[in-house]
Write a protein that holds these residues in place. Sequence first.
Motif, PDB file in Angstrom:
ATOM      1  N   PRO A 391     -13.278   0.554  16.382  1.00 30.83           N
ATOM      2  CA  PRO A 391     -12.939   0.225  15.003  1.00 30.83           C
ATOM      3  C   PRO A 391     -11.829   1.095  14.422  1.00 30.83           C
ATOM      4  N   PHE A 392     -11.086   0.513  13.525  1.00 28.12           N
ATOM      5  CA  PHE A 392     -10.310   1.337  12.592  1.00 28.12           C
ATOM      6  C   PHE A 392     -10.600   0.804  11.206  1.00 28.12           C
ATOM      7  N   HIS A 393     -10.629   1.707  10.234  1.00 28.71           N
ATOM      8  CA  HIS A 393     -11.078   1.290   8.903  1.00 28.71           C
ATOM      9  C   HIS A 393     -10.452   2.191   7.855  1.00 28.71           C
ATOM     10  N   GLY A 394     -10.436   1.716   6.653  1.00 25.61           N
ATOM     11  CA  GLY A 394      -9.797   2.496   5.611  1.00 25.61           C
ATOM     12  C   GLY A 394      -9.637   1.682   4.341  1.00 25.61           C
ATOM     13  N   ALA A 395      -8.460   1.840   3.712  1.00 25.95           N
ATOM     14  CA  ALA A 395      -8.246   1.196   2.418  1.00 25.95           C
ATOM     15  C   ALA A 395      -6.885   0.508   2.388  1.00 25.95           C
ATOM     16  N   VAL A 396      -6.840  -0.604   1.679  1.00 22.11           N
ATOM     17  CA  VAL A 396      -5.594  -1.349   1.494  1.00 22.11           C
ATOM     18  C   VAL A 396      -5.210  -1.284   0.010  1.00 22.11           C
ATOM     19  N   HIS A 397      -3.941  -1.003  -0.248  1.00 21.47           N
ATOM     20  CA  HIS A 397      -3.424  -1.004  -1.619  1.00 21.47           C
ATOM     21  C   HIS A 397      -2.405  -2.131  -1.738  1.00 21.47           C
ATOM     22  N   ILE A 398      -2.528  -2.926  -2.771  1.00 23.94           N
ATOM     23  CA  ILE A 398      -1.632  -4.083  -2.936  1.00 23.94           C
ATOM     24  C   ILE A 398      -0.933  -4.007  -4.288  1.00 23.94           C
ATOM     25  N   GLY A 399       0.378  -4.107  -4.246  1.00 29.78           N
ATOM     26  CA  GLY A 399       1.163  -4.139  -5.486  1.00 29.78           C
ATOM     27  C   GLY A 399       1.914  -5.457  -5.580  1.00 29.78           C
ATOM     28  N   TYR A 400       2.052  -6.000  -6.776  1.00 32.16           N
ATOM     29  CA  TYR A 400       2.836  -7.235  -6.919  1.00 32.16           C
ATOM     30  C   TYR A 400       3.361  -7.337  -8.347  1.00 32.16           C
ATOM     31  N   PHE A 401       4.377  -8.168  -8.474  1.00 28.93           N
ATOM     32  CA  PHE A 401       4.894  -8.468  -9.818  1.00 28.93           C
ATOM     33  C   PHE A 401       4.398  -9.850 -10.240  1.00 28.93           C
ATOM     34  N   HIS A 402       4.020  -9.989 -11.494  1.00 32.25           N
ATOM     35  CA  HIS A 402       3.787 -11.326 -12.033  1.00 32.25           C
ATOM     36  C   HIS A 402       5.107 -12.047 -12.089  1.00 32.25           C
ATOM     37  N   ASN A 403       5.119 -13.219 -11.517  1.00 33.92           N
ATOM     38  CA  ASN A 403       6.247 -14.075 -11.857  1.00 33.92           C
ATOM     39  C   ASN A 403       5.934 -14.741 -13.192  1.00 33.92           C
ATOM     40  N   GLU A 404       6.956 -15.213 -13.794  1.00 34.56           N
ATOM     41  CA  GLU A 404       6.775 -15.877 -15.090  1.00 34.56           C
ATOM     42  C   GLU A 404       5.708 -16.966 -14.957  1.00 34.56           C
ATOM     43  N   GLY A 405       4.721 -16.939 -15.796  1.00 32.28           N
ATOM     44  CA  GLY A 405       3.702 -17.983 -15.816  1.00 32.28           C
ATOM     45  C   GLY A 405       2.571 -17.793 -14.826  1.00 32.28           C
ATOM     46  N   MET A 406       2.643 -16.693 -14.072  1.00 30.38           N
ATOM     47  CA  MET A 406       1.614 -16.467 -13.052  1.00 30.38           C
ATOM     48  C   MET A 406       0.468 -15.677 -13.663  1.00 30.38           C
ATOM     49  N   LYS A 407      -0.731 -16.011 -13.238  1.00 29.41           N
ATOM     50  CA  LYS A 407      -1.875 -15.241 -13.716  1.00 29.41           C
ATOM     51  C   LYS A 407      -2.127 -14.075 -12.771  1.00 29.41           C
ATOM     52  N   PRO A 408      -2.743 -13.014 -13.266  1.00 26.80           N
ATOM     53  CA  PRO A 408      -3.068 -11.901 -12.365  1.00 26.80           C
ATOM     54  C   PRO A 408      -4.018 -12.380 -11.279  1.00 26.80           C
ATOM     55  N   ILE A 409      -3.905 -11.768 -10.125  1.00 33.96           N
ATOM     56  CA  ILE A 409      -4.740 -12.153  -8.990  1.00 33.96           C
ATOM     57  C   ILE A 409      -6.057 -11.397  -9.084  1.00 33.96           C
ATOM     58  N   GLY A 410      -7.152 -12.114  -8.920  1.00 32.64           N
ATOM     59  CA  GLY A 410      -8.457 -11.467  -8.985  1.00 32.64           C
ATOM     60  C   GLY A 410      -8.677 -10.541  -7.805  1.00 32.64           C
ATOM     61  N   ARG A 411      -9.364  -9.434  -8.026  1.00 34.98           N
ATOM     62  CA  ARG A 411      -9.624  -8.471  -6.955  1.00 34.98           C
ATOM     63  C   ARG A 411     -10.449  -9.099  -5.831  1.00 34.98           C
ATOM     64  N   SER A 412     -11.355 -10.009  -6.204  1.00 34.14           N
ATOM     65  CA  SER A 412     -12.214 -10.570  -5.152  1.00 34.14           C
ATOM     66  C   SER A 412     -11.399 -11.419  -4.185  1.00 34.14           C
ATOM     67  N   ILE A 413     -10.351 -12.076  -4.695  1.00 34.59           N
ATOM     68  CA  ILE A 413      -9.514 -12.881  -3.790  1.00 34.59           C
ATOM     69  C   ILE A 413      -8.742 -11.960  -2.855  1.00 34.59           C
ATOM     70  N   LEU A 414      -8.183 -10.891  -3.430  1.00 34.58           N
ATOM     71  CA  LEU A 414      -7.430  -9.961  -2.594  1.00 34.58           C
ATOM     72  C   LEU A 414      -8.346  -9.344  -1.531  1.00 34.58           C
ATOM     73  N   GLN A 415      -9.562  -8.984  -1.949  1.00 35.80           N
ATOM     74  CA  GLN A 415     -10.508  -8.420  -0.983  1.00 35.80           C
ATOM     75  C   GLN A 415     -10.818  -9.430   0.126  1.00 35.80           C
ATOM     76  N   SER A 416     -10.934 -10.713  -0.250  1.00 40.24           N
ATOM     77  CA  SER A 416     -11.187 -11.737   0.777  1.00 40.24           C
ATOM     78  C   SER A 416     -10.042 -11.819   1.774  1.00 40.24           C
ATOM     79  N   ILE A 417      -8.823 -11.768   1.255  1.00 47.02           N
ATOM     80  CA  ILE A 417      -7.661 -11.828   2.160  1.00 47.02           C
ATOM     81  C   ILE A 417      -7.677 -10.645   3.113  1.00 47.02           C
TER      82      ILE A 417
END
Lengths: 502, 502
Positions: A391-417
Amino acid sequence: MGALNDGHFNGHLENNNGLILNLSSPNKEVKQDSVPISDIQNAVKILLQGLGEDSNRQGLIKTPLRVAKALCEGTRGYRQKVKDIVQGALFPEAGLDGGVGHAGGAGGLVVVRDLDLFSYCECCLLPFRVKCHVGYVPSGQRVVGLSKLSRVADVFAKRLQDPQRLADEICSALHNGIRPAGVGVVLQCWHIQLPVIEWNCSGQINHPTVVDMQGWSKISVCAGSGVFESENGDVWCDFRALLKLRGVKVDKVHIKSSSSQGWCPSRSLDVLAINGHENTQNPMNCKISSKAEPGVASMIAAVGAILHSLGEDPSRKELVGTPHRFVQWLMNFNSSNVEMNLNGFGLEGMSQIKCRSQRNEDREYANCKRDELRSELNFPFWSQCEHHLLPFHGAVHIGYFHNEGMKPIGRSILQSIVHFHGWKLQVQERLSRQIVETVSSVFGGDVMVVVEANHICMISRGIEKVGSSTATIATMGRFSSDSTAKEMFLQTVSESGDASGG
Amino acid sequence: MGALNDGHFNGHLENNNGLILNLSSPNKEVKQDSVPISDIQNAVKILLQGLGEDSNRQGLIKTPLRVAKALCEGTRGYRQKVKDIVQGALFPEAGLDGGVGHAGGAGGLVVVRDLDLFSYCECCLLPFRVKCHVGYVPSGQRVVGLSKLSRVADVFAKRLQDPQRLADEICSALHNGIRPAGVGVVLQCWHIQLPVIEWNCSGQINHPTVVDMQGWSKISVCAGSGVFESENGDVWCDFRALLKLRGVKVDKVHIKSSSSQGWCPSRSLDVLAINGHENTQNPMNCKISSKAEPGVASMIAAVGAILHSLGEDPSRKELVGTPHRFVQWLMNFNSSNVEMNLNGFGLEGMSQIKCRSQRNEDREYANCKRDELRSELNFPFWSQCEHHLLPFHGAVHIGYFHNEGMKPIGRSILQSIVHFHGWKLQVQERLSRQIVETVSSVFGGDVMVVVEANHICMISRGIEKVGSSTATIATMGRFSSDSTAKEMFLQTVSESGDASGG
């Protein structure tokens, strides 16, 4: 030059050979001939096939050889003798010249602290980390070269072990090798957690919630011989005081403790399976419990063959369930399972989750500015190194910009990805790329991913770099060209690390 | 299976052999045949004789063999090829599927942090500790197995080195082995201090004050290739941010820094010698500068022979002064020197110092109760392991009871006793015994000694247990029979450790 030279002590040791060997491996077959590497390679190929992998694909071609070599190296203790290590490293040291007291080669406590070792859990075949502290009280004017305390401990660590037996075996071997007034051994052990995932029996991830992924299962065990035999002896007070000086606190000494077998997290999965709580199990329980699944049966047989090749007795009572547990763990990383999830649940599924999750997050969204850098940090992940099957394990950090009209991404979706791409045979570089691509393709826009990981293969095998850690960066869109954006995100990640004491 | 399998990459590497080998060892003779161990053993015997030791005495019989084997192992990098390590560990990883960005095998930064290494200082032949951080940006869809970054770094660490050259060589070798967009290397290095002792030229210790014995000489160095070539490049910002996450702060990057040779503390002794400040030198300066001393000349020749046996060129400009500096350091531990001091300055001398010192301490004495446990903690000491000819150093804690009518013992006297027994070829067990015996025989009464040490042989050789430390206890009189007294003293030592953050 006195009679107590090295050669003289060697003579003494020669007379004790039988005793040392008997005690150092009470219930194991010590093989001197070389391990049949090709048998292990063939068994690893069966495991890869059972995982739905093409063992000829790029990255996996040499995995069977790498795994075989690493297992052989990691269990080299079966083929080492304590006698060969201690022999020639016993030195005559006088005790005190008259007067009442303890020092030198007679009665003065000698301690070596903080020896970093790795061992292999006999319950599940995963490595566990050991901090080993050894104390002994010399007798007969014999002291041992300090490094030998570490080398002898390593002989027993490099086997399939249980913490308490490891402590007992180190203690016995040193007692018989040095013949001191007594030996005390304290081991602090850390076993990686086996995350509990919610799957369903058709092989889909219901919700990959992972309990304390960064955590470790911990246990401290002690063993003592001679003057260390009594848990309440003065010499344990001295030993504990010297450990405390290095920040190691051993409050209680239980020499005749009950078995430490229950410490391995795979044991709790046994209990869950017995109680029939399949919904907190991995999906392979269904497969594994089905006797009609020939692939799994041959995987279990293959792990048994590996144990035999390493010089172990697969029918030893502590090892009887090990192949089953190892395969159960390994099947978490079944690639066809992941593919299935991605197909039935993948990008389209993502969109559905997005809609569902985001309804819950509309309130939060109302406070968000547009074209703002958003940092979602510390998603735990778990993956399996495809080069070493560890195994290898750890933490993922995700940064993004909202495009115009975009809603923030839910943490649960990012965790699923993150989980989708983690739960398979992987390399960290590809994992980073797949996460950044998926986030970007589903939600569009400018994405940056930092993956921080501990690789069990880096810290348990060969190079044994206990403190090492890896990090990878992947960027898309604006983060690739705009160094200010990248720095802003990395700054946020750094500050979060400062805050969490990282 | 695509064309970019392991075998294909091996083919690429084969074509680059010459380049890798040239750059990996630009000015060194790479020997494939085995090192002449017996030549090194003979040279070590000359060193032991020069130290006034009987190389046949107990404890020293196997020292020449141990030192020869350890030197050979510690410089194994001369006999390793980067090609053998990287070959077969290059994996094809796709870059991003369309879109602007960096990830996977193309442009995504990959970092491994906190690799613990040891190297050997080419100025003085003592080991120095290295924390190595490596980053690279893949290109051509090639990534390297993460453990190989550590293995390649170790090839260059296991040579006689200077920190900046070590960084440069790791960087060049990885650049040529992986052919990435660029490689960045950050090394944090710690060199043990060479304590400055006040001796006089007749070989007596005037006052063995030791400057910052626990301290280390520190330096951080960087090297960069390709996209890391510019110190101000964005990629250095990313690398630094990922290091900061692990608490490593690299404020400035100087890739083309001036040589780091000045960092070795033995260099400052050169300067002192040139300026003729003999009174801050060890006594052997007198001997070493005397050309009439045949023993020292043959010791220096012996060290030159060792360098040659290891595959080095003793006439390389960085090595010209090394044998002289190493012998200068080693002669601190000349046993006849210590004996002389003990004879002329020993127990009788102690009593004189005691009277002189205690006059200064009468004021303090006025406040002391009788039959009270007194704890004198944290006397620094420095010694030389007689099994490996490598230093061990740390702190001595001394506890004693006032007997009726006895004055408290001055710290300076206790420190002198510690130094007397430290400055020779030693083992820690014997050192503890000698200190407790001397304190007890000079001042009478009940004495307890705790010696805490770091052994360079434990952390730099073979077992490489970086975090390990040793402790020994010696007791006389009441401390041997009265466990409450012993615990009281150990409690005091523990609390002092807590206070100092130990």
